[in-house]
Design a protein around this motif. Sequence first.
Motif, PDB file in Angstrom:
ATOM      1  N   MET A  66       0.821  -1.208   0.000  1.00 52.07           N
ATOM      2  CA  MET A  66       0.000   0.000   0.000  1.00 52.07           C
ATOM      3  C   MET A  66       0.860   1.264   0.000  1.00 52.07           C
ATOM      4  O   MET A  66       0.464   2.276  -0.571  1.00 52.07           O
ATOM      5  CB  MET A  66      -0.950  -0.015   1.201  1.00 52.07           C
ATOM      6  CG  MET A  66      -2.092  -0.990   1.023  1.00 52.07           C
ATOM      7  SD  MET A  66      -3.292  -0.933   2.341  1.00 52.07           S
ATOM      8  CE  MET A  66      -2.473  -1.869   3.597  1.00 52.07           C
ATOM      9  N   THR A  67       2.039   1.199   0.606  1.00 51.86           N
ATOM     10  CA  THR A  67       2.941   2.348   0.582  1.00 51.86           C
ATOM     11  C   THR A  67       3.430   2.632  -0.831  1.00 51.86           C
ATOM     12  O   THR A  67       3.505   3.788  -1.256  1.00 51.86           O
ATOM     13  CB  THR A  67       4.133   2.097   1.521  1.00 51.86           C
ATOM     14  OG1 THR A  67       3.639   1.829   2.822  1.00 51.86           O
ATOM     15  CG2 THR A  67       5.067   3.285   1.562  1.00 51.86           C
ATOM     16  N   VAL A  68       3.747   1.582  -1.560  1.00 51.48           N
ATOM     17  CA  VAL A  68       4.198   1.759  -2.946  1.00 51.48           C
ATOM     18  C   VAL A  68       3.084   2.367  -3.790  1.00 51.48           C
ATOM     19  O   VAL A  68       3.314   3.278  -4.593  1.00 51.48           O
ATOM     20  CB  VAL A  68       4.678   0.409  -3.528  1.00 51.48           C
ATOM     21  CG1 VAL A  68       4.891   0.495  -5.024  1.00 51.48           C
ATOM     22  CG2 VAL A  68       5.945  -0.031  -2.831  1.00 51.48           C
ATOM     23  N   VAL A  69       1.854   1.894  -3.600  1.00 48.08           N
ATOM     24  CA  VAL A  69       0.718   2.443  -4.350  1.00 48.08           C
ATOM     25  C   VAL A  69       0.512   3.913  -3.979  1.00 48.08           C
ATOM     26  O   VAL A  69       0.285   4.764  -4.856  1.00 48.08           O
ATOM     27  CB  VAL A  69      -0.561   1.622  -4.077  1.00 48.08           C
ATOM     28  CG1 VAL A  69      -1.780   2.288  -4.670  1.00 48.08           C
ATOM     29  CG2 VAL A  69      -0.408   0.218  -4.651  1.00 48.08           C
ATOM     30  N   ALA A  70       0.589   4.234  -2.698  1.00 49.27           N
ATOM     31  CA  ALA A  70       0.396   5.625  -2.259  1.00 49.27           C
ATOM     32  C   ALA A  70       1.481   6.538  -2.825  1.00 49.27           C
ATOM     33  O   ALA A  70       1.186   7.640  -3.292  1.00 49.27           O
ATOM     34  CB  ALA A  70       0.394   5.691  -0.737  1.00 49.27           C
TER      35      ALA A  70
END
Length: 186
Positions: A66-70
């Motif tokens: 989710m951090t990469v997507v954000a």
Amino acid sequence: MTSILLALFGSIVGVGAVALLHLKWRGDVRSRAFVAGGWAAVAVSIGLWAIAFEPDVGAAFAVLAMTVVALGLVGRGVDLPALGRFPSVRRIPNPEPGGKPSWTGVAARTLAVVAAAPAVSMSLGLLVWVVTPAHESTRFVLAVFSFLLAFAALLVWGLSAVRPWRALGLITLLGAAAAVPVAAAL
């Protein structure tokens, strides 16, 4: 095969969660239900990843995904002059005379970064170590993870505060509150 499907579904839910929170952050959506729905979807995504793989590994991979997507969502549309068009971004006027920072504000930010943030984050990491009912290696991993997360959050808070002395005081109080149960357990 089941773990792969759970991880895939967790990834889809995580991307949707980050997209909901990103829409609210940009100011495209006015409803506060999007925030609650986004954070609920984050929890569901972490839960699905934790079921798919062991909880300590699955939760870490879910947060990482989710951090990469954000970062991708935030980084793809960075247009600094356009930030003023979003109603959710409010520019705080510089309270200092002449637009120059005061020495007391610089001193408070320096104390927050050099002294308070590391000490308080270590105290929070030890608190997680003390109160987590798990195996010793799991407690160690969670304590280090919470230390790093708290350190990053406290650095951002201490450096970006409009009232740096107030932020320094609150960070110090948070550290004292976390240190009491740690001291009692030792």
